[in-house]
Design a protein around this motif. Structure first.
Motif, mmCIF file in Angstrom:
data_model
loop_
_atom_site.group_PDB
_atom_site.id
_atom_site.type_symbol
_atom_site.label_atom_id
_atom_site.label_comp_id
_atom_site.label_asym_id
_atom_site.label_seq_id
_atom_site.Cartn_x
_atom_site.Cartn_y
_atom_site.Cartn_z
ATOM 1 N N GLU A 4 0.823 -1.203 0.000
ATOM 2 C CA GLU A 4 0.000 0.000 0.000
ATOM 3 C C GLU A 4 0.863 1.262 0.000
ATOM 4 O OE1 GLU A 4 -4.319 -0.830 1.845
ATOM 5 O OE2 GLU A 4 -2.739 -0.610 3.340
ATOM 6 N N VAL A 5 0.415 2.228 -0.789
ATOM 7 C CA VAL A 5 1.083 3.515 -0.906
ATOM 8 C C VAL A 5 0.181 4.581 -0.307
ATOM 9 C CG1 VAL A 5 1.949 5.249 -2.528
ATOM 10 C CG2 VAL A 5 2.319 2.816 -2.986
ATOM 11 N N ARG A 6 0.733 5.399 0.587
ATOM 12 C CA ARG A 6 -0.049 6.495 1.179
ATOM 13 C C ARG A 6 -0.086 7.665 0.208
ATOM 14 N NH1 ARG A 6 0.933 4.461 6.455
ATOM 15 N NH2 ARG A 6 -1.081 4.605 7.532
ATOM 16 N N SER A 7 -1.315 8.151 -0.087
ATOM 17 C CA SER A 7 -1.468 9.271 -1.000
ATOM 18 C C SER A 7 -2.663 10.104 -0.562
ATOM 19 C CB SER A 7 -1.628 8.761 -2.440
ATOM 20 O OG SER A 7 -1.482 9.815 -3.368
ATOM 21 N N THR A 8 -3.138 10.961 -1.455
ATOM 22 C CA THR A 8 -4.227 11.881 -1.136
ATOM 23 C C THR A 8 -5.267 11.844 -2.239
ATOM 24 O OG1 THR A 8 -2.555 13.316 -0.134
ATOM 25 C CG2 THR A 8 -4.741 14.241 -0.406
ATOM 26 N N CYS A 9 -6.538 11.923 -1.871
ATOM 27 C CA CYS A 9 -7.641 11.902 -2.827
ATOM 28 C C CYS A 9 -7.571 13.123 -3.746
ATOM 29 C CB CYS A 9 -8.968 11.879 -2.064
ATOM 30 S SG CYS A 9 -10.431 11.902 -3.128
ATOM 31 N N PRO A 10 -7.889 12.978 -5.030
ATOM 32 C CA PRO A 10 -7.766 14.081 -5.987
ATOM 33 C C PRO A 10 -9.030 14.902 -6.190
ATOM 34 C CG PRO A 10 -8.203 12.088 -7.187
ATOM 35 C CD PRO A 10 -8.189 11.698 -5.732
ATOM 36 N N TYR A 11 -10.015 14.742 -5.345
ATOM 37 C CA TYR A 11 -11.269 15.455 -5.585
ATOM 38 C C TYR A 11 -11.337 16.770 -4.797
ATOM 39 C CZ TYR A 11 -12.816 11.443 -8.316
ATOM 40 O OH TYR A 11 -12.927 10.465 -9.272
ATOM 41 N N CYS A 12 -12.213 16.900 -3.830
ATOM 42 C CA CYS A 12 -12.476 18.208 -3.227
ATOM 43 C C CYS A 12 -11.366 18.651 -2.288
ATOM 44 C CB CYS A 12 -13.809 18.184 -2.497
ATOM 45 S SG CYS A 12 -13.782 17.258 -0.935
ATOM 46 N N GLY A 13 -11.515 19.853 -1.742
ATOM 47 C CA GLY A 13 -10.509 20.433 -0.866
ATOM 48 C C GLY A 13 -10.476 19.861 0.526
ATOM 49 N N VAL A 14 -11.300 18.853 0.846
ATOM 50 C CA VAL A 14 -11.214 18.224 2.164
ATOM 51 C C VAL A 14 -9.831 17.615 2.349
ATOM 52 C CG1 VAL A 14 -12.110 16.379 3.634
ATOM 53 C CG2 VAL A 14 -13.691 17.824 2.353
ATOM 54 N N GLY A 15 -9.282 16.985 1.311
ATOM 55 C CA GLY A 15 -7.921 16.468 1.359
ATOM 56 C C GLY A 15 -7.780 15.166 2.103
ATOM 57 N N CYS A 16 -8.603 14.184 1.779
ATOM 58 C CA CYS A 16 -8.598 12.908 2.493
ATOM 59 C C CYS A 16 -7.378 12.071 2.119
ATOM 60 C CB CYS A 16 -9.859 12.114 2.163
ATOM 61 S SG CYS A 16 -11.375 12.891 2.756
ATOM 62 N N GLY A 17 -6.843 11.357 3.105
ATOM 63 C CA GLY A 17 -5.772 10.422 2.854
ATOM 64 C C GLY A 17 -6.307 9.118 2.301
ATOM 65 N N VAL A 18 -5.573 8.518 1.366
ATOM 66 C CA VAL A 18 -5.968 7.242 0.768
ATOM 67 C C VAL A 18 -4.786 6.290 0.791
ATOM 68 C CG1 VAL A 18 -7.796 8.167 -0.703
ATOM 69 C CG2 VAL A 18 -5.453 8.116 -1.555
ATOM 70 N N LEU A 19 -5.099 5.008 0.808
ATOM 71 C CA LEU A 19 -4.110 3.947 0.687
ATOM 72 C C LEU A 19 -4.336 3.249 -0.639
ATOM 73 C CD1 LEU A 19 -4.244 2.531 4.315
ATOM 74 C CD2 LEU A 19 -2.434 3.926 3.323
ATOM 75 N N LEU A 20 -3.308 3.173 -1.473
ATOM 76 C CA LEU A 20 -3.417 2.674 -2.838
ATOM 77 C C LEU A 20 -2.617 1.375 -2.982
ATOM 78 C CD1 LEU A 20 -2.744 6.045 -4.723
ATOM 79 C CD2 LEU A 20 -4.904 5.184 -3.793
ATOM 80 N N SER A 21 -3.225 0.396 -3.627
ATOM 81 C CA SER A 21 -2.554 -0.878 -3.898
ATOM 82 C C SER A 21 -2.693 -1.205 -5.372
ATOM 83 C CB SER A 21 -3.167 -2.010 -3.063
ATOM 84 O OG SER A 21 -3.083 -1.725 -1.687
ATOM 85 N N ALA A 22 -1.587 -1.238 -6.080
ATOM 86 C CA ALA A 22 -1.596 -1.591 -7.506
ATOM 87 C C ALA A 22 -1.620 -3.099 -7.655
ATOM 88 C CB ALA A 22 -0.375 -1.020 -8.198
ATOM 89 N N ASP A 23 -2.355 -3.580 -8.660
ATOM 90 C CA ASP A 23 -2.459 -5.029 -8.861
ATOM 91 C C ASP A 23 -1.459 -5.563 -9.880
ATOM 92 O OD1 ASP A 23 -3.453 -4.245 -11.307
ATOM 93 O OD2 ASP A 23 -5.476 -5.019 -10.982
ATOM 94 N N GLY A 24 -0.606 -4.690 -10.399
ATOM 95 C CA GLY A 24 0.385 -5.123 -11.374
ATOM 96 C C GLY A 24 -0.109 -5.171 -12.795
#
Length: 872
Positions: A4-24
């Motif tokens: 999992e990669v820690r990143s940030t949601c690209p939508y509104c200005g709330v700025g939520c943290g997201v965890l991203l997992s690539a499936d390859g």
């Protein structure tokens, strides 16, 4: 799945943290980050569906020059040459950049440095001008700089939350759910100020349905009442505020009747606001997008300054921004009237300091062209080379048809984006493939000044490159190599942080200089932090003890008079049109339209009208309605609802030439702007409304994208392909020929039925018993089980012409809960069969409403409907 990669949601200005997992394989799993201070693991419907939006189907994967694939070398050389020659021939102000809150702060920094410091023009503006420029202007007038005083924790510490022009439940759902969670624990009151009844009104203690544009009159009335009741904090005002007497005199001379609210409603509001010390006033686009937006902001700030309710836990004015990095753009000088780090472009000392820091050859001495002015200059030929980055102004700017024509007429247009399939990209001479959200690395700033890392989880596809790298390479080719020779985003961030230390020496608020010596590894692992982060101050709130940024250290209260919207209602244009966002869509749907479940909630553009107006005009639900203004027209599906007042209309702003070309709502909006901020008035157009007289109506489903050619069409993606609403002004001569052209199926087997008496024709195209596409035609709006039919393409469905659900395949109905794809009929069946008595019980049974909670208002309405049915 990968790590999992820690990143940030690209939508509104709330700025939520997201965890991203690539499936390859190009796919991505997304979940909320429990460790992020903003969302604590929760995501809204859009954030939850991010993994559905990363496909390459519509991606721009290589540079294009005049419609043909090109190498990066050739494309960048052309861009640099054309911009350089245009500047040499016509001067630096003959070129412009229009950038975006979709850019990361590092991208923004490079664009601002190139335009202001090296090209020497201030003609760089951002689509955030359409979002929160009035807030910037209001903050600067009151505080001396663009400072957000409070933090998100104030929402949970307040005893009263006032939402002004903000449908927080749909547009910033995670913040709304933080408020709702706080209400469950203690007596937190909620007031909504909005001409329209929205999902945010569900459970509110008071809804003030004021007249559009009358916010100044409302908060003037509040300020006058604050003084009358002796609620002014005299010590705070005496020590920290200038302009109180003039502001109060103007407020006392303002007529509260301008609001259209009853005396009782005004009294109730004043009782709550004045009688509750810990009050947070949240405001958003209903305040900002106005020809008096800056005054609205200052009217709100006046009340907080007069009572000293600012900068303390649970107290203060709070602007929530629309875009993920609108704040980052403000901080980095992405607006035409600002320098980086909140320095002032008009201040010679600030200009000289930034020029020296950058070792720049030039620096503009005055603000550049703001968004609306910029495209007027494109139209009249003053701007001859234009670079558009991650924005779609041919749809989103007011008077959008004129803007589209202006872009088309510009001698040289460059578009950097992730797709060529936008109204704006179609006008470009050069298209540059940029990395998308999950491929980017950098930082963003949310509405409470929290800076978060965005980290890449996917490799850039094709030839896509980061925005900062594209800009830097063009700068190098223009002869500015020394100023643009970074190796990575960390070096850009460090330079930016160092510049903020210089801004601190001028007494400015924005300071992240503690981060100026971060190594690349420290940058990569940097956790979220709230600015300021420098030697003088770290994190926290502003202004509890004064310390404003005017030369005398005091805030300014302004004397304000209410003004009506610029567009006057007339017999020819008698309706007041309000525009806004939907819960599950984002801007012009470049990303969200790729998600079937986000498209399922409200798949077609619509306009809301009060029942009294519909009855007077002889309209029925599901009619198509043509709206017209002096600027343009649109065709939308009619929804009859008491959520809007008589004489008022509401329409969403998301549809484009790609999804519903006749529903581009900003084509109706006049290019009137606030005189201080330059922000357009997008919520108070004057329009006419009449039934769109169609010769035929249609509904289509297909495994592949249909290609409609008719007066009205609206397209949405489904789990099985696509669905489309259609209507035309001329009779269809040959239904089979029309349908085959629509679906691109010249040879597929056809089933066809006609009911001449009812004027209905139905066609289905099959591969054996597998349904490829179906078209349902009628001479009136087509009545069908649309959501059931949308799930049929690609399945064995020889009976598709029936248009109804089979007993073993119940119709789920329109999606209500997008997070879990739960339909209206499914919910009503569960209410009846299981005897559900609460929204929580619906959640326990179906999961609906248990993620972001933004559908809870609709669940409550369905619950009431289901209980009423049971009682009959």
């Amino acid at each position: 799945m990968g790590a999992e990669v820690r990143s940030t949601c690209p939508y509104c200005g709330v700025g939520c943290g997201v965890l991203l997992s690539a499936d390859g394989s190009g796919g991505l799993a997304v979940r909320g980050d429990p460790a992020h201070p903003t969302n604590r693991g929760r995501l809204c419907s859009k954030g939850s569906a991010l993994g559905e939006t990363v496909g390459l189907e519509e991606r721009l994967l290589a540079p294009q020059v005049h419609g043909s694939t090109a190498t990066w070398k050739d494309a960048l050389n052309l861009v640099a040459t054309r911009f350089r020659k245009t500047i040499e021939t016509h001067g630096s102000d003959s070129v412009a950049f229009y950038v975006s809150g979709q850019m990361l702060t590092e991208d923004y920094y490079v664009a601002n440095k190139l335009m202001k410091g090296f090209i020497g023009s201030a003609n760089i503006d951002t689509n955030s001008r359409l979002c929160m420029a009035s807030t910037v202007a209001g903050h600067r007038r009151a505080f001396g700089t663009d400072t957000v005083p409070g933090v998100y924790d104030d929402l949970e510490e307040a005893d009263l939350i006032v939402l002004v022009g903000s449908n927080l439940a749909w547009c910033h759902p995670i913040l709304y759910q933080r408020i709702m969670a706080a209400r469950e624990k203690r007596a937190l009151r909620l007031v909504v100020i909005d001409p329209r009844r929205t999902a945010s009104c569900e459970g509110a203690d008071l809804h003030l349905a004021l007249e559009p544009g009358s916010d100044v009159a409302l908060f003037n009335a509040l300020l006058a009442e604050v003084a009358r009741r002796g609620a002014v904090d005299r010590d705070y005002v005496s020590a920290h505020v200038e302009g109180f007497d003039a502001a109060l005199k103007a407020a006392q001379g303002s007529d509260p009747a301008f609001t259209g609210l009853s005396r009782e409603t005004l009294r109730d509001f004043c009782d709550l606001w004045i009688g509750t010390e810990k009050v947070v006033t949240i405001f958003s686009q209903g305040v900002n997008q106005s020809s008096s937006g800056s005054d609205k902001v200052n009217a709100i700030l006046n009340c907080h300054l007069a009572t000293g309710r600012i900068g303390k836990p649970g107290m203060g004015p709070f602007s929530v921004t629309g875009q993920p990095n609108a704040m980052g753009g403000r901080e980095v000088g992405g607006l035409a009237n600002m320098l980086a780090c909140h320095l002032d472009i008009e201040n010679v000392d600030h200009r000289d300091a930034v020029r020296g820091f950058w070792n720049a050859p030039a620096m503009p001495e005055a603000p550049g062209l703001k968004a609306v002015e910029m495209f007027r200059a494109v139209a009249d030929g003053r701007i001859k080379a234009l670079w558009l980055i991650h924005s779609n102004p041919a749809v989103t700017l007011p008077d959008a048809d004129t803007v589209q024509d202006a872009i088309a007429s510009c001698p040289f247009v460059v578009v950097s984006d992730i797709t060529a399939a936008t109204d704006t990209a179609r006008q470009a001479n050069v298209l540059l493939p940029a990395t998308a959200w999950a491929e980017k690395s950098g930082t963003v700033t949310n509405s409470d000044r929290t800076i978060s890392r965005q980290r890449a989880a996917l490799a850039p596809p094709g030839a896509a490159r980061p925005d900062w790298a594209i800009l830097a390479e063009v700068a190098q080719r223009m002869g500015f190599a020394e100023g643009f020779n970074w190796d990575n985003e960390a070096e850009i961030f460090a330079e930016y942080a160092a510049l903020s230390g210089l801004a601190r020496t001028f007494g400015k608020d924005f300071d992240i200089s503690n981060r100026a010596k971060l190594s690349s590894s420290d940058y990569d692992s940097m956790p979220p932090f709230r600015w300021p982060d420098g030697p003088a101050k770290s994190g926290g709130r502003f202004f509890e003890d004064g310390g404003f940024y005017h030369p005398d250290g005091k805030a300014r209260m302004l004397a304000l008079a209410p003004r009506a919207p610029a567009a006057a209602l007339t017999p020819e244009h008698p309706f007041r049109l309000n525009t806004g966002r939907l819960r599950d869509q984002w801007h012009t749907m470049t990303r969200t339209a790729l998600s079937p479940r986000l498209s399922a909630h409200l798949p077609e553009p619509f306009v809301d009208m009060h029942p009294d107006d519909a009855a007077r005009l002889g309209l029925a639900p599901a009619d198509l309605l043509r709206l017209e203004s002096p600027q343009g027209s649109a065709i939308l599906r009619l929804r009859i609802t008491r959520d809007v007042q008589p004489g008022h209309l509401f329409a969403p702003m998301h549809w484009t030439g790609e999804t519903a070309p006749s529903a581009r709502i900003d084509a109706l909006i006049a290019s009137v702007t606030d005189p201080v901020s330059g922000q357009p008035e997008s919520k108070a157009a004057a329009v006419s409304a009449a039934r769109f007289e169609a010769a035929w109506y249609g509904f289509a489903i297909a495994t592949a994208r249909p290609r409609p050619e008719c007066a009205y069409w609206a397209l949405a993606r489904t789990d099985r392909g696509f669905r489309a609403e259609l209507a035309g002004t001329e009779e269809i001569a040959d239904a089979e020929d029309f349908a085959r052209a629509l679906f691109g199926l010249p040879d597929a087997a056809l089933q066809m039925s006609k009911d001449m008496a009812k004027g209905r024709t139905r066609l289905a195209f099959m591969d054996g018993e597998i349904l490829l596409a179906a078209l349902y035609l009628d001479h009136k709006p087509v009545r069908l089980m649309r959501d059931f039919l949308a799930g049929l393409p690609g399945t064995e469905t020889p009976w598709a012409l029936a248009g109804t659900a089979r007993g073993d395949m119940p119709d789920p109905g329109p999606v209500v809960c997008s997070c879990y794809a739960v339909g209206r009929n499914t919910i009503l069946r569960a209410i009846g069969a299981e005897g559900l008595q609460s929204v929580e019980a619906i959640g326990a049974s179906l999961s609906a409403g248990t993620n972001c909670g933004s559908c809870k208002a609709e669940l409550a309405a369905l619950l009431q409907q289901g209980v009423s049915r049971a009682a009959e």
